[in-house]
Design a protein around this motif. Sequence first.
Motif, PDB file in Angstrom:
ATOM      1  N   ARG A  30       2.729 -10.121   6.077  1.00 55.93           N
ATOM      2  CA  ARG A  30       2.910  -8.658   6.100  1.00 55.93           C
ATOM      3  C   ARG A  30       4.378  -8.268   5.950  1.00 55.93           C
ATOM      4  N   HIS A  74      -0.671   0.855   6.772  1.00 54.22           N
ATOM      5  CA  HIS A  74      -1.177   0.938   8.139  1.00 54.22           C
ATOM      6  C   HIS A  74      -2.519   1.672   8.120  1.00 54.22           C
ATOM      7  N   HIS A 105       1.118   2.714   2.027  1.00 52.94           N
ATOM      8  CA  HIS A 105       2.286   2.657   1.142  1.00 52.94           C
ATOM      9  C   HIS A 105       1.726   2.407  -0.261  1.00 52.94           C
ATOM     10  N   GLU A 112       5.779   8.213   7.560  1.00 46.70           N
ATOM     11  CA  GLU A 112       6.660   7.604   8.569  1.00 46.70           C
ATOM     12  C   GLU A 112       8.109   7.459   8.125  1.00 46.70           C
ATOM     13  N   HIS A 113       8.432   7.602   6.873  1.00 51.22           N
ATOM     14  CA  HIS A 113       9.819   7.368   6.439  1.00 51.22           C
ATOM     15  C   HIS A 113      10.674   8.632   6.498  1.00 51.22           C
TER      16      HIS A 113
HETATM   17 ZN    ZN Z   1       5.203   1.279   6.930  1.00 50.33          ZN
END
Ligand code: ZN
Length: 466
Positions: A328, A378, A385, A424-425
């Motif tokens: 991962r 996720h 992603h 999340e970024h």
């Molecule tokens: Zn991520």
Amino acid sequence: MNSRIATDIGNIIGDKNIIVPNTDNNDFTIDRRQKRQSFPALIASPDNTADLSKLLTYCYKNKFRVVPQGGNTGLVGGTLAASNEIIISTRRLNKIRAIHKLDYSMIVESGCILADVQAQANRNDRFFPVSLGAEGSCTIGGIISTNAGGINVLRYGNTRQNIHGIEVVLADGTIIHSLNRLGKDNTGYDLKQLFIGAEGTLGIVSAAALKLSPAPLSTVSVLCGFSRIEQSLELLELAQLYSSNQLTSFELISSVAMDNTLKHTPSISRVIPACSWYALCQFSTSSPVIDVSSLAENFLETAADKQLIKDAVLSRSISQENGLWKIREALVTAQRLEGESIKHDIAVPISKVPELVRTVDREVKKIMPSIRPYPFGHLGDGNIHYNFSQPTDMDAITFRAKESAIHNVVYNIVDKLDGTISAEHGIGTDKKALLAQYKSTADLDLMRAIRRVFDPHSQLQVGKLV
Ligand code: ZN
Ligand code: MLT
């Protein structure tokens, strides 16, 4: 920056804490994706909150623009500064101030490295659950300012859910002391939540009271392969059902991402036969009476009975488990080694992930038939992603020329599926225009109004977020 200003700042924070930007300190000037470099006027790295406060007061009075920077591991351009801006690096605010074991809390300064904080919590039989690829170099201030996610969000939430309190210095130098370590505090607006995920637009976080969890006593991870993306939802439901609330992560890996990782990472070998999709999940418990291996075995047996999986492996030791997670971790670097990529950090309601995958795949291939989709992410949070790799028969310039058309297609699909353009970024500079496109005017107006209250002279993170 003229030398008088450098002298003034040196007098405030100490000359040793001034870093002159040049090609020797790329750490501060090149972003993690190594796509761009930008030199600030000066890098100031105060080593205590009082000096940070004095420095911000000085910048406020002189109307200097400021860019807060932690480990510079951000992925959306939020950490870089232009030649008329000062980087305030938090890296020297790096003390662990206290551990309050019985309060399940730890007070750390914002420049502490996430992995060091995790290790310190573990040494005290506690767990700080925020975990992500950059944890060896990202800072606590960085994960707070971006509300970072990572692989354990399914069980423990984002950074936001793992903070008791913060200490933050406002643009004018005012210090907000809110390092309480309370699980409950209903005294009006929860101001700390404004700073979490604000990307440094409202102030500079100087310390935080982290919320700790009991340390896991045992963990087990499972890698299973399956054929159709729809099966991922059934598998997730089953894993939740059989985990007795001990499911920590549920990550999705596409065959392209797996094959490419194996190709570029000689230290990793194939552990189960090739499948179209893989799920990598972790079960973990802090209870001495729960056997997570049995839970995982029951999950796998049931999944096999229901013909949901083609093959699977369950870790029997820590080193086997680390080996599975290495796959991962290596996905992102492996994609970089395969050439140019176009990336998306998107989320949709979990139930819509299969539709997202099928629709994005189909629509993007209409623009570029030979594009190579590289989805992973996720799944337990609906956060995929959805990346693409450069076609093998196409040069980088031709590939990049289609980038915004591809982004448009993907983000429109995400929007129709009630999703988000940044899971999340964050927003930084890269997604600022997109935010304006996909957020409502009412939301944007409110965000700008909040920003004005905290940063009346527009000095913090100018041109970023909103
Ligand atoms: Zn991520
Ligand atoms: C990950 O989940 O591996 C990262 O968020 C993806 C990235 O670094 O692009």
